[in-house]
Design an enzyme around this catalytic site. Structure first.
Site, PDB file in Angstrom:
ATOM      1  N   ASP A   7       0.325   3.045   4.416  1.00 16.81           N
ATOM      2  CA  ASP A   7       0.524   3.206   2.983  1.00 16.81           C
ATOM      3  C   ASP A   7      -0.047   4.575   2.615  1.00 16.81           C
ATOM      4  OD1 ASP A   7       0.978   2.438   0.228  1.00 16.81           O
ATOM      5  OD2 ASP A   7      -1.183   2.107   0.086  1.00 16.81           O
ATOM      6  N   ASP A   9      -0.914   5.814  -1.136  1.00 21.48           N
ATOM      7  CA  ASP A   9      -1.821   5.859  -2.278  1.00 21.48           C
ATOM      8  C   ASP A   9      -3.049   4.980  -2.060  1.00 21.48           C
ATOM      9  OD1 ASP A   9       0.075   7.479  -3.623  1.00 21.48           O
ATOM     10  OD2 ASP A   9       1.211   5.671  -4.123  1.00 21.48           O
TER      11      ASP A   9
END
Length: 218
Positions: A7, A9
């Site tokens: 991922d 963020d």
């Protein structure tokens, strides 16, 4: 070679690249009603934190200032944004983890629920060439302000990843995925090696119950 999925963020970087980009667009004078725009962004991100965001609504909001702008103009602004905003926010632990997977010969992929116009160049800045992100509409080199395809959000990340690996579910058995958000539980529960990084409260509790490793990246 195994899959190493990341991922973006709050996992590889401190902060959310879409919200940071929204603030940057305001700073650059790309937004008409600045206060209303930032308030809407903040409200929708609060919805994301509790797993209730309407991702289409959020993308409509964040893409509106790009409507009618050229790919070249946006790309140049994104590079400035990466230099000024993103570069100082990359976790050293994230860089080291990416390097370890590359040394092992793993296939590294950044998979994010942010727009591809941000995710792809940020990933390249981190040395990752493969990305899965929310598709954005471009016609004749001009941003349309729309999205395209299945969004890489919640179950959509699983759908897009399976398409990338030609529906070969066996690849997930040895795959690693690093994430901070409970919104990524659909994919975290599919991989053989789920890794929790700077987790939100919901994901932290789930990870403890499941016995998943939890990391505090800085």
């Amino acid at each position: 070679m195994s899959l190493a999925l990341f991922d973006l963020d709050e996992t590889l970087i401190s902060g959310d690249c879409s919200s940071l980009w929204s603030a940057f667009m305001v700073k650059q004078g790309w937004v008409a009603n600045e206060q209303a725009f930032l308030q809407r962004d903040a409200y929708l991100m609060q919805q994301y934190a509790v797993g209730q965001m309407d991702m289409q609504e959020y993308m409509n909001c964040t893409l509106e200032p790009l409507q009618g702008r050229t790919q070249q103009d946006v790309a140049q602004m994104v590079q400035l944004y990466i230099h000024e905003v993103i570069a100082p926010r990359v976790y050293n632990d994230a860089r080291e983890c990416l390097a370890r997977h590359r040394e092992k010969g793993d296939r590294t992929v950044v998979i994010s629920a942010s727009g591809e116009h941000l995710v792809a160049p940020i990933a390249r800045f981190l040395g990752v060439d493969e990305t899965l992100a929310i598709g954005v509409g471009i016609e004749n080199g001009i941003f349309t302000g729309t999205t395209q395809g299945v969004m890489t959000y919640r179950e959509g990340k699983v759908t897009r990843l399976m398409a990338l690996i030609n529906q070969d579910a066996s690849q997930l058995q040895h795959a690693s995925f690093y994430s901070d958000s409970h919104n990524d539980l659909p994919l975290l529960t599919k991989v053989g090696h789920p890794n929790v990084v700077n987790p939100d409260a919901i994901l932290h509790q789930h990870a403890r119950q499941a016995g998943w490793p939890v990391f505090a990246w800085r």
